[in-house]
Design a protein around this motif. Structure first.
Motif, PDB file in Angstrom:
ATOM      1  N   GLY A 216     -48.463 -22.389 -19.082  1.00 22.43           N
ATOM      2  CA  GLY A 216     -48.631 -21.234 -19.722  1.00 22.43           C
ATOM      3  C   GLY A 216     -47.304 -20.190 -19.759  1.00 22.43           C
ATOM      4  N   PHE A 217     -46.198 -20.607 -19.558  1.00 24.72           N
ATOM      5  CA  PHE A 217     -44.941 -19.885 -19.848  1.00 24.72           C
ATOM      6  C   PHE A 217     -45.219 -18.987 -21.163  1.00 24.72           C
ATOM      7  CE2 PHE A 217     -40.528 -19.228 -21.443  1.00 24.72           C
ATOM      8  CZ  PHE A 217     -40.347 -18.411 -20.241  1.00 24.72           C
ATOM      9  N   ASP A 218     -44.884 -17.836 -21.326  1.00 23.70           N
ATOM     10  CA  ASP A 218     -44.814 -16.979 -22.370  1.00 23.70           C
ATOM     11  C   ASP A 218     -46.106 -16.933 -23.146  1.00 23.70           C
ATOM     12  OD1 ASP A 218     -43.060 -14.929 -23.639  1.00 23.70           O
ATOM     13  OD2 ASP A 218     -42.523 -16.475 -25.186  1.00 23.70           O
ATOM     14  N   ALA A 219     -47.050 -16.961 -22.307  1.00 20.40           N
ATOM     15  CA  ALA A 219     -48.396 -17.435 -23.053  1.00 20.40           C
ATOM     16  C   ALA A 219     -49.107 -16.088 -23.841  1.00 20.40           C
ATOM     17  CB  ALA A 219     -49.593 -17.921 -22.221  1.00 20.40           C
ATOM     18  N   ASN A 220     -48.591 -15.078 -23.189  1.00 23.65           N
ATOM     19  CA  ASN A 220     -49.094 -13.673 -23.758  1.00 23.65           C
ATOM     20  C   ASN A 220     -48.080 -12.776 -24.562  1.00 23.65           C
ATOM     21  OD1 ASN A 220     -51.571 -13.881 -22.240  1.00 23.65           O
ATOM     22  ND2 ASN A 220     -50.462 -13.215 -20.334  1.00 23.65           N
ATOM     23  N   ALA A 221     -47.230 -13.571 -25.163  1.00 18.92           N
ATOM     24  CA  ALA A 221     -46.304 -12.862 -25.994  1.00 18.92           C
ATOM     25  C   ALA A 221     -46.830 -12.733 -27.492  1.00 18.92           C
ATOM     26  CB  ALA A 221     -45.215 -14.040 -26.315  1.00 18.92           C
ATOM     27  N   ASN A 222     -46.329 -11.538 -27.923  1.00 20.13           N
ATOM     28  CA  ASN A 222     -46.780 -11.087 -29.165  1.00 20.13           C
ATOM     29  C   ASN A 222     -45.699 -10.740 -30.284  1.00 20.13           C
ATOM     30  OD1 ASN A 222     -48.688 -10.297 -31.257  1.00 20.13           O
ATOM     31  ND2 ASN A 222     -48.381  -8.017 -30.661  1.00 20.13           N
ATOM     32  N   TYR A 223     -45.204 -11.958 -30.714  1.00 26.56           N
ATOM     33  CA  TYR A 223     -43.839 -11.989 -31.257  1.00 26.56           C
ATOM     34  C   TYR A 223     -43.831 -11.327 -32.578  1.00 26.56           C
ATOM     35  CZ  TYR A 223     -41.468 -15.118 -27.821  1.00 26.56           C
ATOM     36  OH  TYR A 223     -40.944 -15.359 -26.887  1.00 26.56           O
ATOM     37  N   ILE A 224     -45.112 -11.497 -33.407  1.00 22.71           N
ATOM     38  CA  ILE A 224     -45.238 -10.755 -34.659  1.00 22.71           C
ATOM     39  C   ILE A 224     -45.006  -9.407 -34.630  1.00 22.71           C
ATOM     40  CG2 ILE A 224     -47.567 -10.277 -34.544  1.00 22.71           C
ATOM     41  CD1 ILE A 224     -45.845 -11.665 -37.440  1.00 22.71           C
ATOM     42  N   ASP A 225     -45.156  -8.496 -33.654  1.00 23.18           N
ATOM     43  CA  ASP A 225     -44.740  -7.245 -33.561  1.00 23.18           C
ATOM     44  C   ASP A 225     -43.582  -6.945 -32.777  1.00 23.18           C
ATOM     45  OD1 ASP A 225     -47.055  -6.301 -34.890  1.00 23.18           O
ATOM     46  OD2 ASP A 225     -48.172  -6.400 -33.212  1.00 23.18           O
ATOM     47  N   THR A 226     -42.743  -7.659 -32.360  1.00 23.89           N
ATOM     48  CA  THR A 226     -41.621  -7.724 -31.631  1.00 23.89           C
ATOM     49  C   THR A 226     -40.455  -7.256 -32.942  1.00 23.89           C
ATOM     50  OG1 THR A 226     -42.136  -9.330 -29.979  1.00 23.89           O
ATOM     51  CG2 THR A 226     -39.716  -8.647 -30.338  1.00 23.89           C
ATOM     52  N   PRO A 227     -39.611  -6.485 -32.315  1.00 20.65           N
ATOM     53  CA  PRO A 227     -38.431  -5.980 -33.337  1.00 20.65           C
ATOM     54  C   PRO A 227     -37.394  -6.923 -33.507  1.00 20.65           C
ATOM     55  CG  PRO A 227     -38.852  -3.941 -32.151  1.00 20.65           C
ATOM     56  CD  PRO A 227     -39.842  -5.311 -31.625  1.00 20.65           C
TER      57      PRO A 227
END
Length: 251
Positions: A216-227
């Motif tokens: 589950g590492f980085d499972a909650n990331a939201n890259y699409i909204d990351t600058p």
């Protein structure tokens, strides 16, 4: 003075050649042709395997993206992995065809996305005027232009940036739905099953990373909204290049 038949023939031929030349110039649209790179970026913690990624151009032509870094799992989110691979300037693309497997959600995504023509053309014209084109290639003479960067984030999210010197424009942001791959999407030496192709696509992904992702590492990331921080990351380089006369752009 009356024209004889031969003179009439030559005059008619000259008119035909003139009209043909004008038509070819209009059809070629040299004023809308530019050099550009096409690359793909993915998060390092969300491995992707790209089956197809290319731009459709006017007149049924196409231009492929560089997928090597993506499929070797060496990309970092927001970093430009573009390359120029065409010998001459091209018309701007009309659509993106994208097909890829996502390792962590075990899904296949595929779609054909329309691109904003007026926004792209305006961006190329303004950045050319302001000397914001990137040096894309030194082979067979220097080629300058802008870079299209296709970001494949987690959960089927796709973003497209257009980039130059001190310039970044978001052209498109969409969320794709997972679909079932067709037979030609599963071809490697022969047509494979989805499970077999998935195993082939990610066979070079290390077992240690697979374990990390499974836990589950980085499972909650939201890259699409990351600058992307593209301009901030390159500012020091451009300032150095400007100071030493390698680039000269208008502010």
């Amino acid at each position: 003075m009356k024209l004889n038949k031969l003179n009439k023939y030559y005059i008619g031929l000259a008119i035909v050649l003139l009209v043909t030349t004008i038509y070819r110039k209009i059809a070629y649209k040299g004023w809308e042709r530019y050099n550009y790179a096409i690359g793909i970026t993915t998060p390092s913690t969300y491995p992707m395997h790209v089956v197809n990624a290319y731009f459709l151009l006017p007149n049924d032509d196409f231009e492929g993206a560089n997928i090597e870094s993506t499929n070797n799992f060496t990309t970092t989110w927001g970093v430009d992995y573009g390359t120029t691979n065409h010998a001459s300037s091209q018309r701007l693309p009309t659509q993106l065809v994208i097909k890829y497997f996502s390792y962590r959600d075990k899904n296949f995504y595929a779609d054909t996305l329309n691109l904003p023509q007026k926004q792209m053309l305006a961006a190329f014209k303004s950045t050319e005027k302001n000397k914001q084109f990137l040096m894309l290639s030194q082979y067979a003479g220097p080629k300058k232009g802008l870079s299209f960067v296709i970001g494949l984030a987690n959960n089927g999210n796709v973003i497209i940036w257009l980039r130059g010197i001190y310039f970044e424009k978001e052209l498109l942001k969409v969320k794709l739905k997972a679909v079932e791959p067709q037979a030609d999407d599963l071809y490697y030496e022969k047509t494979l099953s989805k499970k077999e192709y998935f195993k082939y696509a990610f066979e070079n992904l290390s077992d240690s990373l697979k374990t990390v992702y499974k836990n589950g590492f980085d499972a909650n990331a939201n890259y699409i909204d990351t600058p992307s921080r593209y301009i901030e990351k390159n500012r020091e380089l451009w300032e150095y290049q400007q100071k030493n006369g390698f680039i000269d752009f208008k502010k």
